[in-house]
Design a protein around this motif. Structure first.
Motif, PDB file in Angstrom:
ATOM      1  N   VAL A 248      32.041  70.141  32.043  1.00  0.00           N
ATOM      2  CA  VAL A 248      30.687  70.828  32.084  1.00  0.00           C
ATOM      3  C   VAL A 248      30.776  71.981  31.389  1.00  0.00           C
TER       4      VAL A 248
ATOM      5  N   LEU B 185      23.374  67.012  28.131  1.00  0.00           N
ATOM      6  CA  LEU B 185      22.918  65.949  29.206  1.00  0.00           C
ATOM      7  C   LEU B 185      22.893  64.611  28.311  1.00  0.00           C
TER       8      LEU B 185
ATOM      9  N   HIS C  69      28.010  67.620  32.179  1.00  0.00           N
ATOM     10  CA  HIS C  69      27.411  68.295  33.361  1.00  0.00           C
ATOM     11  C   HIS C  69      26.960  69.684  32.626  1.00  0.00           C
TER      12      HIS C  69
ATOM     13  N   ILE D 227      25.830  73.848  33.271  1.00  0.00           N
ATOM     14  CA  ILE D 227      25.549  74.971  34.106  1.00  0.00           C
ATOM     15  C   ILE D 227      24.685  76.046  33.223  1.00  0.00           C
TER      16      ILE D 227
ATOM     17  N   GLU E  89      13.602  68.211  32.013  1.00  0.00           N
ATOM     18  CA  GLU E  89      13.735  67.325  33.528  1.00  0.00           C
ATOM     19  C   GLU E  89      14.110  65.809  33.145  1.00  0.00           C
TER      20      GLU E  89
ATOM     21  N   HIS F 130      17.412  64.968  31.967  1.00  0.00           N
ATOM     22  CA  HIS F 130      18.408  65.095  33.218  1.00  0.00           C
ATOM     23  C   HIS F 130      18.238  63.985  33.884  1.00  0.00           C
TER      24      HIS F 130
ATOM     25  N   VAL G  82      25.128  66.510  36.659  1.00  0.00           N
ATOM     26  CA  VAL G  82      24.633  67.682  37.329  1.00  0.00           C
ATOM     27  C   VAL G  82      23.858  68.739  36.394  1.00  0.00           C
ATOM     28  N   PHE G  83      22.887  69.446  36.774  1.00  0.00           N
ATOM     29  CA  PHE G  83      22.366  70.556  35.963  1.00  0.00           C
ATOM     30  C   PHE G  83      22.303  71.533  37.276  1.00  0.00           C
ATOM     31  N   ALA G  84      23.035  72.629  36.856  1.00  0.00           N
ATOM     32  CA  ALA G  84      23.028  73.862  37.760  1.00  0.00           C
ATOM     33  C   ALA G  84      22.419  74.893  37.220  1.00  0.00           C
ATOM     34  N   LEU G  85      21.416  75.682  37.491  1.00  0.00           N
ATOM     35  CA  LEU G  85      20.681  76.644  37.093  1.00  0.00           C
ATOM     36  C   LEU G  85      21.161  78.107  37.822  1.00  0.00           C
ATOM     37  N   THR G  86      21.481  79.048  36.853  1.00  0.00           N
ATOM     38  CA  THR G  86      22.282  80.412  37.798  1.00  0.00           C
ATOM     39  C   THR G  86      21.075  81.185  37.976  1.00  0.00           C
TER      40      THR G  86
END
Lengths: 378, 378, 378, 378
Positions: C82, C100, C105, C107, C123, C126, C132-136
Motif C-alpha cells: 500500500v 491502483l 492499495h 491511502i 472512482e 478504483h 483498497v482505497f482509503a481517504l484520510t
C-alpha cells in the motif's frame, strides 16, 4: 437621583413570566414605581393581582382606553409617565401608538408590531410624539454584550468581515411532530402568530444582536425556512445568509426544533484583528480571540471593561447577576416563615447555621494556633 | 398572597453593594415593602438616601435605638415586622439581639456574630423570642444548590464518603504584599475584623455549603493557616481537614491570595453511587457523575428538578437569572431618557431596532417564498 | 495479528507535518512497516530523510515512476502493498490512479483530486482495480465521532431534521489583508490550489462529517462565498445551505478569516428525539441533548459506547489520546540524554523524582499513622 | 538525527495498556527501535507477542537475567542501549538496579520502587553507573505542563504562595463497597501493593506535578487517609497539607472513591502576580490568571509558548495530539481491509467520500458563481 418614574403596566398579570421579568427589572435600580395598570382583560382578576403584589388598586383600570382617558385627567405630576406593554403581540402596535399619540413614553415587548407596515406607521407616530420608546430586546442589556459592542466600536477587531449568530431552541419539538397539536397551537397559526414563527420570535433577536454589536446594518438577505411537515404553515427553523456594508458577510441561524436546546443564543464576530464570541447561557463570559495571542476571557465588573458595561454591573467581579435571585429566594423563604406559612427547611439559613459557622471559625483558629491538631466541633 | 411584609433596613445606604443586593432581593417576589430604616450613622445622609431611592422619610430614624423605640409605639399592624441587618460585622450581634428581644423578626448578614460565645447567646435570645431569624448565606438560594441538597437527601449519591469545597479569591493580593497596606487595612486588623479573615469571611461559606448540601455535620477539624508574612496577623489562606459522621472525610480550602480568582466557590460531593459538582461562577450548571454512565448536567427550570429547586426558578429553562438584571439595565436606560438625562445609545433598543426587526422578518419570509432569493433591506 | 503490512510513502519528508502524522499513525497499532518511499522530489534529500528516521535506504527511489517500476519487479511477498500519498494536491490523482492501475492499495490525503471529473475517473479506476482505497478524512477516526454516527444509526436521535457544521480557522488572516501577499501565495492562486480555497480545504471536511455522522446524503446546496477583496480570486469564507433527504435541512459554514480561531471544526445534529454536539478541539466530549432530560456528556472508553467507538480507544477512560504524545515527549528527552545531546532538565523525570516520590508516599503513611502530625521530607 | 536507539522491553506484552503506551511513544519521534524483550514471564507467550507486533524473535529472551547475560555478549554497537521496565511494581527496583549495574540506560514505570529505602539504594546505583535513568511520570510530558513550569520559572507568577493539586478517580468504588472484593483484590493488599494504594498510585503524580511545575521542594507534610471501612487495610482517599520553602503552603488531594471521576488530575498554582490552572482531561488548555486582566487561555503550538513546550508539539495549533490516534484508527481500518479482514464501514473514508467531496466543492463554486442558486448533487 430624582423621584421614581410613574410606571403603568399593560398585561403581565397572574403567572405571566414576562410580567415577573419586567416588574423585577423595574425595581432593580430604584427608578420606577408602578402606579397604574391593566394587568388582565378581566377587571376583577386585574384588581386581585394588584392586591396580590400589593399595589394600590385605585388606578387599576377596566381597560386600556379607560386608562388613557383617566390618566389624562390627572395633573401631569401625578400622571403615569411611561407604560410598559406586555400584552399579546397583536396589541403591541395599537397600544404603543395610542400611548405615543397621547404623550406617554412607552416600553414595549417585542415583536414591536405584527408587520413592517405597522412598524413604519409606529415609527412616524413616535417621531411626531417626541416621547421615549424603548423596545425590550433584553439581551442587549447584558454587560458582556455591551462590552462586545464597545470593543468593536473602539476598533479592537479592526474592520469586521464575518458575523455568525445562532438562536436554537427545542421547545416546539413535542408539538411539531403531533399532527393534531401542530394544527391547533396558536404559535403555528399564521392568523394569530403573524407571518413567521421561528424567525419572528427568536431569529429577530439574533439579527438585532448582530446589528447591535457590530454597529453595521444588514443590507440584504437570503433565507431558507424549514416547516418540517407539508401541513405545517409556519417556519420552525431557518437559515439566513446576510450581507452587510463593506464586504461583510454572515449567517443567522434559528431553530425551534433543535431538540434539547434551551435558549441557545450565541454570536461570533470576526474582524481583521480579532474575534469575539458570546453565549447567552453563560452570559458573564466574553471570549476575545486575537491573532497569535492567547484567548482572553472578559468578565463583568473589572476595570478593563468599558464604562457602559460597568454601569450595568452592580456587584463585584465573580458574582453572577443570578445572585440577586439567589438572595431573593432566601428573602422569600423568610417571608413564608414570617407569615407562618409552610416552607422547606432549606429555604433560608437559620440561627443554627450561624452558630455552627462561628463554631467552625473558632475551631479553625484553635486548630492552627495549637499546631494543627484536631478540634472537635460542638 | 397577603399584603407585603413591612421591612426595616439597618445599614446598606449609599453605594453599599450589600445594600443593593438586599434591596433588589426583597423586591423580586413582591413580598416586602421598606417602611423604615437607619441607612447610615449620619442621619442627614440616611434621609438623603431614602429620598434617592424614593422611600418615605418619616420613618428614617436617627439611630437604631430610636428605631426600636418609635416602632414599638406604632400599632402592631403598622409596625416594622422584620429588620434586615446590613451593618458592619461587630454590630450584627447587638442589633440582632435587641431586635429579637423586642419582638422583631431578623434577617441578618453574615458573619452572624464576632465569636462563638456571642453566637450561643444570640441563639438563646432567639429561642426565647419565638421570632424568625434568617442568616443570609446567599449561596444556598441558588436553584442548583437546592437541587444538590435534594438529590443527596433522596439518596441519589448513596452513602456520602467524600466532600471537597473550595473558596478562592485573589482580592487581598494587592494589599498583602505591601507592608504599609497590610498593617493598616481593617480587614487584617484582628481588633476590627474578628479572629479570622479568610476563614471567617469566606471559608465559612464553604463550610456552610458542605453541611447544607450533605445534611451531615462536621464533627472535627484540623486546620493550617497561611499568613504569608511574619508581620501579618490575620489568615489570608487556609486548608481545613474535616471529619463528618459515618466515616465521611473531606477538605475545605479557602484563600484570599489566589491571584486572579474572583469569587471561586465550588463544591464536590462524592458518595457510593455518584458525585455532584457545582461552581458558583456558573451557577446554573450542576454536574452529576455516576459510575459507568455519561456525566449528566442538570440545569434550572426543568421538571426533572425537585420542587424546592423549581420554586426558586422564575423563568423558563435556558434563561440565566442574570436576565433580570439585563432587563433592568434596559429599564435604567429608558429611565435616563425619560428624565432627559444623558445616556449611551446602547442603553436601550429603540424604535429603529423595532422597525429593522420587522423589516428583517418580512425579508426572510419573502426570500423563502420567492425561492431563496436575495432581498434588500430598506 | 499477521505480519506487518509493507507501506510505501510518497511525499511527507523533511519537516512535513502531514508526514509526521501519517508516520506516527501507521506505527500506533503495530500494523505497518515502511519499506519504500519517495519522500522528496530531490533524491538526495529523500535518502537523507530516510537515514534520519532510520529506514533502510535501498528502496528510497528517485521518483514515483521508478518506485512503481522497481517494486513490480520484486516478488509479491516483498513488494510494497500500500502506498500513502502525501504529495501536493495536484499529484494525488495521477499517483493514486497509477497505483491502483498497477495493483497497489492506496491511502490518500485529501483533497482526493483537483476536480470532480478526476474524482469520477479515479472512482472508475478504483472499481476496476479491486484494491483498497482509503481517504484520510482524519476526523472520522475520533472515537466520539464514531460514537455519534452509531447513536444516530441506532435511532437515538429519531428522525433527523437539522444539521449544522462549522469549520472556522483564522490562519489566512495575516495574508489576505496584504495585497502583495494575497496575490502571490499559492493557496490563493486558482492555477495551483484548484477551484476553491476555503471550501475545498476545510469546508469539505465539515461536509464529510455531516454525511458520515447522519448516514444521509446532501441532495442540493446553495452557497455564498466571501473573497473579502475585489482582487482576491479564491474564496476565504463561505456559507452553504444544504438540503438532505427527508425534509432535513442544514448549514455548513467555513472560514479561513475567523481571526484567532485555530482549527474550529464543530458539528451539531438534531433529530426528533435528541441532539448531538461535538467539537474537534475537545474531541473526547460528545454532548447528547434529549427533551426534558439533563444533558449527557459521553466520553471515550466507557462500556456505554458502541463497539466501533471502543475499538478506536486504546486507553482507560479519562486518558486523552494526547497522553501517547506526552509519553513520547519523555521518550524523546531520554533519547537526547542517551545520545549525550543537550536537553532541558524538564524533558524527562529522573531518579531524583523517583526518590522524592517514595519519600512523599512514606511520609503520608507516617503522618496518618502517627495521628496526622507533620513529617519532614528529606 | 543519528540512528535509532536500541530499545529492550521488560513486560508490557499481550493486552497490557502500559505496553501500548510505551511502544507507541517510543515510535512517535522515530528515535527508538525495539531489538530485544522479555514481554512475558511465559517465554512462549513472549515470542508469540513479538510475532504479533512483528519484531524479530531472536532476541526475545526467556527471562530478565538471560537478557542481561546475552546482551552483554553482543558487540556494544549492537547491544540494547536502554531497557524500558514495565513489569509489576515489585520488579522495578531489582531490574532497574541490575540494568544500571550492567551499564544499561533505564526507562522505568512508576512507582520507581516499593519503598524509600529501595529508592535511596537505586539512587546510589544510578550515581555510580553514570547511565540515564528516566522515570515515566507521563504527565510532565504534556506541552502545557511544560509551559506552566517555564512560565513560573520566568517569574510570570512572581513569588509562589499557594499550590493545590487534585487527583480524583472513582474506579475503586465498585470494589471497596463489597466486603469480599475489598479483601481479595491485590490493589488493597499491602503485601502486594506496597504501603499505600491511593497516595502511592496517584497522589504521587500530583506531588510530582507540584514540584515539577513550581521548581520548589515540599519540606514537610501532614496527611489524613480514609480507608472507608474498618476492615480495609489500604488508603483509598487522602488529603495532604504541604509546606514548601519560602512560606508556600498547599494541599494535595487524592481519591479513588470519587465516584464517576475518570482521571481527574488538576493543578492550581498561585503567586504574587498571577495564577495558573491545568486539568489533565483537557490537556491543551492552560489558564493564566492575572490581577485585573482578563483570564488568558494558552494552547499548544503557538509562538507565545516557551521553546521546550513547542518542542513537544508536533502539529499546528488547534490539532489535539489525539489526532495522531484518530489518524491511526483510519490506518487500522485500512489495514483490516488490506488484509481482507472484517471491518465496520465507518473505519476508513473511501473513494465514495472522495467523489462526494469533489462533487460538493464544485457544487459550492457553481452555486456561488451562478448567483447563489440551488445546485443538485449527483
Amino acid at each position: 437621583m430624582p423621584k421614581k418614574i410613574r410606571l403603568g403596566i399593560l398585561g403581565g398579570g397572574g403567572d405571566s413570566l414576562i410580567g415577573v421579568l419586567h416588574r423585577v427589572a423595574s425595581h432593580i435600580n430604584d427608578n420606577y414605581q408602578i402606579v397604574g395598570a391593566v394587568f388582565n382583560p378581566n377587571h376583577e382578576q386585574s384588581v386581585a393581582f394588584a392586591k396580590e403584589i400589593d399595589i394600590p388598586t385605585n388606578r387599576i383600570y377596566k381597560d386600556f382606553d379607560t386608562l388613557i382617558e383617566e390618566e389624562l385627567k390627572l395633573p401631569e405630576d401625578e400622571r403615569i409617565q411611561v407604560c410598559s406593554v406586555q400584552t399579546p403581540n397583536f396589541l403591541h402596535f395599537p397600544m404603543a401608538k395610542k400611548l405615543l399619540d397621547n404623550g406617554f413614553h412607552v416600553i414595549c415587548e417585542k415583536p414591536m408590531t405584527m408587520d413592517y407596515a405597522e412598524a413604519k406607521e409606529l415609527e412616524a407616530a413616535h417621531k411626531k410624539s417626541g416621547k421615549v420608546f424603548a423596545l425590550t430586546h433584553t439581551y442587549t442589556g447584558y454587560p458582556m454584550v455591551r462590552q462586545m459592542r464597545e470593543m468593536i466600536k473602539n476598533g479592537e477587531l479592526g474592520k469586521i468581515h464575518k458575523v455568525d449568530a445562532r438562536y436554537y431552541q427545542g421547545w416546539i419539538n413535542p408539538i411539531i411532530h403531533d399532527k393534531e397539536k401542530r394544527s391547533s397551537v396558536w404559535r403555528l397559526d399564521p392568523t394569530k402568530a403573524g407571518i413567521s414563527s421561528c424567525m419572528g420570535d427568536i431569529g429577530v433577536h439574533a439579527f438585532n444582536l448582530v446589528e447591535f454589536t457590530t454597529g453595521l446594518k444588514v443590507s440584504s438577505l437570503l433565507c431558507d425556512f424549514n416547516y418540517l411537515y407539508e401541513d405545517n404553515k409556519m417556519d420552525v427553523d431557518g437559515t439566513v445568509l446576510i450581507r452587510m456594508d463593506n464586504h461583510v458577510k454572515g449567517v443567522i441561524r434559528a431553530s425551534q426544533v433543535a431538540t434539547g436546546e434551551e435558549n441557545g443564543l450565541a454570536i461570533r464576530i470576526y474582524g481583521e484583528k480579532g474575534g469575539l464570541v458570546w453565549e447567552q447561557e453563560n452570559p458573564n463570559f466574553l471570549y476575545y480571540f486575537t491573532e497569535g495571542k492567547p484567548l482572553q476571557v472578559y468578565k463583568p465588573g473589572h476595570p478593563y471593561n468599558s464604562e457602559v458595561s460597568l454601569s450595568g454591573t452592580k456587584l463585584p467581579a465573580g458574582h453572577p447577576e443570578g445572585i440577586f435571585d439567589s438572595m431573593a429566594n432566601i428573602y422569600l423563604g423568610a417571608a413564608k416563615a414570617i407569615r407562618g406559612e409552610d416552607y422547606n427547611d432549606c429555604e433560608f439559613p437559620t440561627m443554627e447555621d450561624g452558630v455552627r459557622g462561628m463554631n467552625f471559625i473558632e475551631g479553625t483558629v484553635a486548630s492552627h494556633k495549637q499546631g494543627n491538631v484536631w478540634i472537635d466541633m460542638d
